[in-house]
Design an enzyme around this catalytic site. Sequence first.
Site, mmCIF file in Angstrom:
data_model
loop_
_atom_site.group_PDB
_atom_site.id
_atom_site.type_symbol
_atom_site.label_atom_id
_atom_site.label_comp_id
_atom_site.label_asym_id
_atom_site.label_seq_id
_atom_site.Cartn_x
_atom_site.Cartn_y
_atom_site.Cartn_z
ATOM 1 N N GLU A 165 -1.147 4.322 58.998
ATOM 2 C CA GLU A 165 -0.969 4.389 57.534
ATOM 3 C C GLU A 165 0.237 3.499 57.216
ATOM 4 O OE1 GLU A 165 0.304 8.222 56.062
ATOM 5 O OE2 GLU A 165 -0.175 7.750 53.972
ATOM 6 N N HIS A 168 -3.099 11.333 61.850
ATOM 7 C CA HIS A 168 -2.735 10.215 60.987
ATOM 8 C C HIS A 168 -2.156 9.116 61.875
ATOM 9 C CE1 HIS A 168 -3.157 13.105 57.801
ATOM 10 N NE2 HIS A 168 -2.626 12.350 56.871
HETATM 11 N N1 ADE Z 1 1.001 14.817 54.349
HETATM 12 C C1 ADE Z 1 0.353 14.851 53.195
HETATM 13 N N2 ADE Z 1 -0.133 13.637 52.883
HETATM 14 C C2 ADE Z 1 0.214 12.804 53.902
HETATM 15 C C3 ADE Z 1 0.006 11.428 54.185
HETATM 16 N N3 ADE Z 1 -0.677 10.631 53.364
HETATM 17 N N4 ADE Z 1 0.515 10.930 55.314
HETATM 18 C C4 ADE Z 1 1.200 11.711 56.149
HETATM 19 N N5 ADE Z 1 1.422 13.009 55.944
HETATM 20 C C5 ADE Z 1 0.939 13.554 54.824
HETATM 21 ZN ZN ZN Z 2 -3.055 12.455 54.766
#
Ligand code: ADE
Ligand code: ZN
Length: 335
Positions: free
Chosen positions: A198, A195
Site C-alpha cells: 500500500e 496488507h
Molecule cells: N487500518 C484501517 N485501514 C487501513 C489501511 N488502509 N491500511 C492499513 N491499516 C489500516
Molecule cells: Zn485496509
Amino acid sequence: MLNDQLRRVLQQMPKAELHIHIEGSLEPELIFALAERNGIKLAYGSVEELRAAYAFTDLQSFLDIYYAGASVLLKEQDFYDMTMAYLKRAEADNVRHAEIFFDPQTHTARGVAMDVIINGIYRACQDSPVSATLILCFLRHLSEEDAIATLEAALPYRDKFIGVGLDSSEVGNPPEKFARVFARCRDLGLHLVAHAGEEGPPAYIYTALDTLKVERIDHGVRCLEDAALTERLAKEQMALTVCPLSNIKLCVFDQMEQHNLLQLLDAGILATVNSDDPAYFGGYMNDNFIATFEALPLGLSHAHRLSRNGFVAAFLPEEQKHKFLAEVDAFFAKI
Ligand code: ADE
Ligand code: ZN
C-alpha cells in the site's frame, strides 16, 4: 462521464467485499451517538468538525483519527450497531458477501473484553441477509508477542472468524515481523491475508507471500514497480484487494486518473475493488466502482470481470462460490 447503463450495472451487479475494516465504517453521526450513549467526551465538538478533520496526507495521519474514532466502542451492542449499519449499507450496494476485518487490539488495549468485541460483530453478521464472515487483524505497529497474546485470547471464539490479517502502519513493520504468529494461525487452519504494497515496497509483498504464506494481498498496488512480482501474481492468480478511494484519500495516487487498477487487470492480475474504510474515504462499494469507472477507460467487460473476481477471491466453500458466480453471469447475460 459514465453512461447511464454502465452506472446502473455498477450499482446493481452482485458484489463481494473482501477489504473492509469494520471500525472504518463508523460514520461521524454514529461516533457521536455512541459517545453520548457511553458518556465519552470527544476531542471534536460536532459531526461537522470531526468530518472536517478527514484531510489525510498519508496512512499514519488517517490511522491517528481512525483509532480515536474507535474509542467510542465499549459494549457488545456498540459493536453490533456498527456492524449492522455497515451491512445495511452494503446490502443497498448489492454486496452479497463480505469478509470483514476487525482490530481487537484497538479495543482490548482500552479494557474491552474479547468476547464483547467478537460476539457483537458476529451477532450482527448472523442477523444480516448479507453473507458475512470475519477476519481478525493484528496491528503491525505492535509487537509479535502482543499479536500472539491476542490470538490466544481469541481462540475460545475460533468458530466465529475464518482468518487473520495484518494492518496498521506498514512502513517499518514488514510482514516477516509476524512470521511466528502467522505460522501458528496456518497450523490452526485459519485463512491468511496481509496488507502489503500500500505504502510499503514490493519487498513486503514478497515476504507476505513467502514468509507469511498469505492467500490474498490487501492493496498490493505497488507490485507494478517490480515486473517479476507482477508476473508472479498473475501466474499464481494471487488476489489483490484494491481500494481505489482509499488510495486517493491517503495519497498513494494523486488522482483517480492515475490509479493503476486497469494496468493490474491488463497484467492478468486477479484485482478486486473494495472500500477499506468507507466512512473516512468518501464512499462504500458502489462509490468506489463509480469513481474508478468515471476516471479510467473501464467498460462493461471490466465490470463483469471485477464482479466475478470478488467471488473468485472469496474464502467461500466451492458450492457457494459457484452459486454467486452463476448469479453474476446471469446478471451480465441479461444486459
Ligand atoms: N487500518 C484501517 N485501514 C487501513 C489501511 N488502509 N491500511 C492499513 N491499516 C489500516
Ligand atoms: Zn485496509
